[in-house]
Design a protein around this motif. Structure first.
Motif, PDB file in Angstrom:
ATOM      1  N   UNK A  86       0.811  -1.217   0.000  1.00 22.67           N
ATOM      2  CA  UNK A  86       0.000   0.000   0.000  1.00 22.67           C
ATOM      3  C   UNK A  86       0.848   1.272   0.000  1.00 22.67           C
ATOM      4  N   UNK A  87       2.016   1.210   0.638  1.00 30.46           N
ATOM      5  CA  UNK A  87       2.886   2.389   0.685  1.00 30.46           C
ATOM      6  C   UNK A  87       3.343   2.801  -0.720  1.00 30.46           C
ATOM      7  N   UNK A  88       3.415   1.864  -1.626  1.00 27.85           N
ATOM      8  CA  UNK A  88       3.822   2.141  -3.002  1.00 27.85           C
ATOM      9  C   UNK A  88       2.589   2.370  -3.880  1.00 27.85           C
ATOM     10  N   UNK A  89       1.562   1.572  -3.669  1.00 21.63           N
ATOM     11  CA  UNK A  89       0.378   1.612  -4.527  1.00 21.63           C
ATOM     12  C   UNK A  89      -0.396   2.928  -4.404  1.00 21.63           C
ATOM     13  N   UNK A  90      -0.567   3.421  -3.201  1.00 25.29           N
ATOM     14  CA  UNK A  90      -1.357   4.648  -2.994  1.00 25.29           C
ATOM     15  C   UNK A  90      -0.722   5.834  -3.711  1.00 25.29           C
ATOM     16  N   UNK A 140      -1.260   5.694  -7.496  1.00 24.90           N
ATOM     17  CA  UNK A 140      -2.618   6.025  -7.936  1.00 24.90           C
ATOM     18  C   UNK A 140      -2.905   7.500  -7.690  1.00 24.90           C
ATOM     19  N   UNK A 141      -2.530   8.008  -6.515  1.00 23.84           N
ATOM     20  CA  UNK A 141      -2.896   9.365  -6.115  1.00 23.84           C
ATOM     21  C   UNK A 141      -2.187  10.445  -6.928  1.00 23.84           C
ATOM     22  N   UNK A 142      -0.925  10.267  -7.242  1.00 25.01           N
ATOM     23  CA  UNK A 142      -0.170  11.304  -7.941  1.00 25.01           C
ATOM     24  C   UNK A 142      -0.771  11.611  -9.318  1.00 25.01           C
ATOM     25  N   UNK A 143      -1.036  10.635 -10.179  1.00 24.23           N
ATOM     26  CA  UNK A 143      -1.646  10.975 -11.471  1.00 24.23           C
ATOM     27  C   UNK A 143      -3.040  11.601 -11.337  1.00 24.23           C
ATOM     28  N   UNK A 144      -3.818  11.126 -10.357  1.00 21.97           N
ATOM     29  CA  UNK A 144      -5.152  11.711 -10.160  1.00 21.97           C
ATOM     30  C   UNK A 144      -5.024  13.171  -9.739  1.00 21.97           C
ATOM     31  N   UNK A 145      -4.163  13.456  -8.781  1.00 21.72           N
ATOM     32  CA  UNK A 145      -3.975  14.831  -8.326  1.00 21.72           C
ATOM     33  C   UNK A 145      -3.411  15.720  -9.434  1.00 21.72           C
ATOM     34  N   UNK A 146      -2.457  15.207 -10.218  1.00 17.60           N
ATOM     35  CA  UNK A 146      -1.913  15.986 -11.332  1.00 17.60           C
ATOM     36  C   UNK A 146      -2.991  16.306 -12.364  1.00 17.60           C
ATOM     37  N   UNK A 147      -3.890  15.371 -12.598  1.00 12.32           N
ATOM     38  CA  UNK A 147      -4.976  15.613 -13.543  1.00 12.32           C
ATOM     39  C   UNK A 147      -5.896  16.709 -13.041  1.00 12.32           C
ATOM     40  N   UNK A 148      -6.243  16.658 -11.763  1.00 10.53           N
ATOM     41  CA  UNK A 148      -7.115  17.676 -11.184  1.00 10.53           C
ATOM     42  C   UNK A 148      -6.426  19.038 -11.215  1.00 10.53           C
ATOM     43  N   UNK A 149      -5.145  19.094 -10.844  1.00 10.95           N
ATOM     44  CA  UNK A 149      -4.400  20.357 -10.842  1.00 10.95           C
ATOM     45  C   UNK A 149      -4.306  20.922 -12.259  1.00 10.95           C
TER      46      UNK A 149
END
Length: 147
Positions: A115-119, A122-131
């Motif tokens: 989970x330390x790697x998986x989260x 997943x989160x970085x591309x989603x946040x970059x898309x929103x930004x």
């Protein structure tokens, strides 16, 4: 060897005579089961020419396998059966088990990363898309005001 060549030349004539396919109602399954082992024996004889450690490399015996396939097709059609059919397929599968059972590659079992790697993955591309979407909207509104 001459009989096999004769059978291969006979195949197009059989297909032409039968209208492109063999009649299923006239399938002599017993005759087919008697004839198919001839193909298996011929294939086994040819495979003896190939080193056992090369049996998993198709390029080493492709010609032999093609002859085997053609033989099963011809023998099946001669007795009035369609090819491939369940009986022919089970025979071919038996030949595969005999010669190629050790050719399966042991693939490692795939597991999800921790989970330390998986989260973050997943989160970085989603946040970059929103930004990035927010920046585009903000910039387009700002340009409207300047004009």
């Amino acid at each position: 060897m001459e009989t096999r060549a004769w059978r291969l030349r006979l195949l197009p004539l059989l297909l032409l005579f039968c209208g492109g396919c063999a009649r299923v109602c006239c399938c002599n399954e017993t005759g087919m089961l008697e004839r198919l082992p001839r193909c298996g024996k011929a294939f086994a004889t040819m495979m003896r020419k190939v080193d056992v450690w090369k049996w998993c490399n198709l390029s080493e015996f492709m010609v032999y396998y093609e002859r085997f396939t053609n033989c099963t097709e011809v023998e099946t059609i001669i007795v009035g059966c369609y090819w491939p059919n369940p009986l022919a397929q089970s025979f071919i599968t038996g030949i595969h088990r005999q010669f190629f059972s050790n050719c399966t590659r042991n693939r490692g079992h795939w597991e999800d990363p921790p989970d330390e790697v998986l989260i973050p993955l997943i989160a970085v591309p989603v946040l970059l898309t929103v930004v990035m979407a927010g920046l585009v909207v903000w910039r387009s509104r700002r340009t409207d005001r300047l004009l």
